[in-house]
Design a protein around this motif. Sequence first.
Motif, PDB file in Angstrom:
ATOM      1  N   MET A 200       0.953  -1.678  -0.071  1.00 43.10           N
ATOM      2  CA  MET A 200      -0.006   0.217  -0.044  1.00 43.10           C
ATOM      3  C   MET A 200       1.202   1.389  -0.012  1.00 43.10           C
ATOM      4  N   PRO A 201       0.619   2.031  -0.965  1.00 45.71           N
ATOM      5  CA  PRO A 201       1.184   3.108  -0.980  1.00 45.71           C
ATOM      6  C   PRO A 201       0.976   4.355   0.636  1.00 45.71           C
ATOM      7  N   PRO A 202       1.903   5.384   0.898  1.00 48.43           N
ATOM      8  CA  PRO A 202       1.503   5.979   1.671  1.00 48.43           C
ATOM      9  C   PRO A 202       0.520   7.001   1.699  1.00 48.43           C
ATOM     10  N   LEU A 203       0.314   8.112   2.326  1.00 47.85           N
ATOM     11  CA  LEU A 203      -0.849   9.184   1.739  1.00 47.85           C
ATOM     12  C   LEU A 203       0.377  10.267   1.547  1.00 47.85           C
ATOM     13  N   LEU A 204       1.349  10.607   2.706  1.00 47.43           N
ATOM     14  CA  LEU A 204       2.666  11.772   2.747  1.00 47.43           C
ATOM     15  C   LEU A 204       3.623  11.246   2.484  1.00 47.43           C
ATOM     16  N   GLU A 205       4.883  11.368   2.055  1.00 48.97           N
ATOM     17  CA  GLU A 205       6.061  11.295   2.683  1.00 48.97           C
ATOM     18  C   GLU A 205       7.189  12.060   2.286  1.00 48.97           C
ATOM     19  N   MET A 206       7.708  12.380   3.332  1.00 51.18           N
ATOM     20  CA  MET A 206       8.678  13.516   3.140  1.00 51.18           C
ATOM     21  C   MET A 206      10.119  13.061   3.408  1.00 51.18           C
ATOM     22  N   ARG A 207      10.596  13.481   2.640  1.00 52.77           N
ATOM     23  CA  ARG A 207      12.409  13.944   2.163  1.00 52.77           C
ATOM     24  C   ARG A 207      12.728  14.199   2.377  1.00 52.77           C
ATOM     25  N   ASN A 208      13.346  14.490   3.772  1.00 51.71           N
ATOM     26  CA  ASN A 208      14.453  15.738   4.038  1.00 51.71           C
ATOM     27  C   ASN A 208      14.339  16.742   3.963  1.00 51.71           C
ATOM     28  N   VAL A 209      12.783  17.561   4.388  1.00 52.10           N
ATOM     29  CA  VAL A 209      12.473  18.632   4.148  1.00 52.10           C
ATOM     30  C   VAL A 209      13.468  19.769   4.761  1.00 52.10           C
ATOM     31  N   LYS A 210      12.950  21.029   4.654  1.00 50.57           N
ATOM     32  CA  LYS A 210      13.941  22.095   5.176  1.00 50.57           C
ATOM     33  C   LYS A 210      13.086  23.442   5.034  1.00 50.57           C
ATOM     34  N   MET A 211      12.988  24.185   5.861  1.00 45.23           N
ATOM     35  CA  MET A 211      12.333  25.112   6.033  1.00 45.23           C
ATOM     36  C   MET A 211      13.346  26.422   6.963  1.00 45.23           C
ATOM     37  N   TYR A 212      13.999  26.639   6.646  1.00 43.59           N
ATOM     38  CA  TYR A 212      14.681  28.804   7.290  1.00 43.59           C
ATOM     39  C   TYR A 212      13.746  29.343   7.055  1.00 43.59           C
ATOM     40  N   TYR A 213      14.158  30.279   7.664  1.00 36.85           N
ATOM     41  CA  TYR A 213      13.279  31.304   7.949  1.00 36.85           C
ATOM     42  C   TYR A 213      14.698  32.282   8.118  1.00 36.85           C
ATOM     43  N   GLY A 214      13.982  33.412   7.629  1.00 36.63           N
ATOM     44  CA  GLY A 214      15.405  34.268   7.739  1.00 36.63           C
ATOM     45  C   GLY A 214      15.101  35.472   8.504  1.00 36.63           C
ATOM     46  N   THR A 215      15.446  35.623   9.583  1.00 35.59           N
ATOM     47  CA  THR A 215      15.762  37.379  10.493  1.00 35.59           C
ATOM     48  C   THR A 215      16.902  37.567  10.613  1.00 35.59           C
ATOM     49  N   SER A 216      16.679  39.069  11.101  1.00 32.17           N
ATOM     50  CA  SER A 216      18.412  40.129  10.854  1.00 32.17           C
ATOM     51  C   SER A 216      18.587  39.342  11.896  1.00 32.17           C
ATOM     52  N   ARG A 217      18.975  38.181  12.595  1.00 32.47           N
ATOM     53  CA  ARG A 217      19.657  38.296  13.526  1.00 32.47           C
ATOM     54  C   ARG A 217      20.547  36.769  12.818  1.00 32.47           C
ATOM     55  N   GLY A 218      19.966  36.215  12.075  1.00 26.12           N
ATOM     56  CA  GLY A 218      20.864  34.304  10.888  1.00 26.12           C
ATOM     57  C   GLY A 218      19.825  34.009  11.094  1.00 26.12           C
ATOM     58  N   THR A 219      19.979  32.588  10.121  1.00 27.42           N
ATOM     59  CA  THR A 219      18.849  32.078   9.578  1.00 27.42           C
ATOM     60  C   THR A 219      17.998  30.848  10.404  1.00 27.42           C
ATOM     61  N   VAL A 220      17.055  30.611  10.906  1.00 26.32           N
ATOM     62  CA  VAL A 220      16.637  30.318  12.054  1.00 26.32           C
ATOM     63  C   VAL A 220      16.246  28.731  11.752  1.00 26.32           C
ATOM     64  N   LYS A 221      16.461  28.012  11.752  1.00 29.39           N
ATOM     65  CA  LYS A 221      16.288  26.700  10.923  1.00 29.39           C
ATOM     66  C   LYS A 221      15.508  25.766  11.498  1.00 29.39           C
ATOM     67  N   ALA A 222      14.317  25.746  11.539  1.00 31.01           N
ATOM     68  CA  ALA A 222      12.775  25.466  11.711  1.00 31.01           C
ATOM     69  C   ALA A 222      12.628  24.523  11.424  1.00 31.01           C
TER      70      ALA A 222
END
Length: 322
Positions: free
Chosen positions: A1-23
């Motif tokens: 059975m295939p899954p419903l959702l598959e995440m592969r190496n997902v990244k999301m970073y925010y840019g702020t005046s203090r630096g990049t937030v690797k959330a």
Amino acid sequence: MPPLLEMRNVKMYYGTSRGTVKAVDGISFRLERGEAVALVGESGSGKSSLAFTIIRLLPRNVAEVGGEILFYDDELGVVDLMKMPEDEIRRKIRWKKISMVFQASMNALNPILRVQDQMIEPLVLHLGLSKQEAVKIAEEALRSVGLARDVLMRYPFELSGGMKQRVVIAMAIMMRPRLVILDEPTSALDVITQANIMNLLKELKTKFDLSYILITHDIALASEIADKIGVMYAGKLVEVAPADVFFRKPKHPYSQKLLAAMPTLREEKTIEHIPGDVPSLINPPSGCRFHPRCPYVIKGKCEKEEPATKEVEGSLVACWLY
Ligand code: ATP
Ligand code: SF4
Ligand code: MG
């Protein structure tokens, strides 16, 4: 059975005046059809950020997004949500396939707009339904969450917290999505109302064959509905385990600390405090991000090398002890 959702190496970073937030920093994960996963972890570990990444509602200050989010759908086939243009996400995915109950969303209902108008807005505006069709859908959704039709004509300030939360849940399910992301859906409610909402979520899950990603601070509550538990620490997923295995035998040292810090109604125990603070996501610790707080740290290794995720007795765990 295939899954419903598959995440592969997902990244999301925010840019702020203090630096990049690797959330969200390299998360891989598989959600099966009809499965409920609870995402737990201390405040600031990136849970909401991951949810926003999946449903592709990102703030303006995003600095970087990457990886794949494969969504397996009977109608659409396999699509990578990361590659889908925004207008397609809006027409085909949001509300219809994946919906979200936002953190504190019941208090985000506009107090001076009737429930009906708030419920039909996305249907008319984003999905192009007629007002008549939209009202019918809203009415039916309210019924599914146990609210009477006349709630449509009421204003949010006339409703109790539990009723408002039911309205928000009705909105999330009204287009019969496959996946509902619930970000702290009960945290603003009293204990009895929380239990009622959890029962409602269970009922809806079966009735509409839904999958859930349930974000919560309350692991005890998570245990009521979750098939799987995912533990986030400083932008990483450090353990994913079947719920029964997780509660019996959490494997990652952070998971063990989280469980020890959890109060239970059933048994007397001393609640432990997790020493140290959640690290900065601008300059996260090297190697294993938990190493400054970990009682089992392996000197010369944990602070240098990032642990790979391994399968251990049915759980996925990222720790050098395994
Ligand atoms: P909580 O349990 O308190 O809701 P969370 O696990 O949902 O926490 P996130 O809200 O995803 O955590 O936040 C992860 C990190 O990203 C935190 O360090 C937070 O300060 C930061 N963050 C969140 N939103 C933004 C933004 N728009 N810009 C910059 N940084 C942000
Ligand atoms: Fe602790 Fe090392 Fe495991 Fe990280 S990798 S949790 S520091 S033992
Ligand atoms: Mg959050």
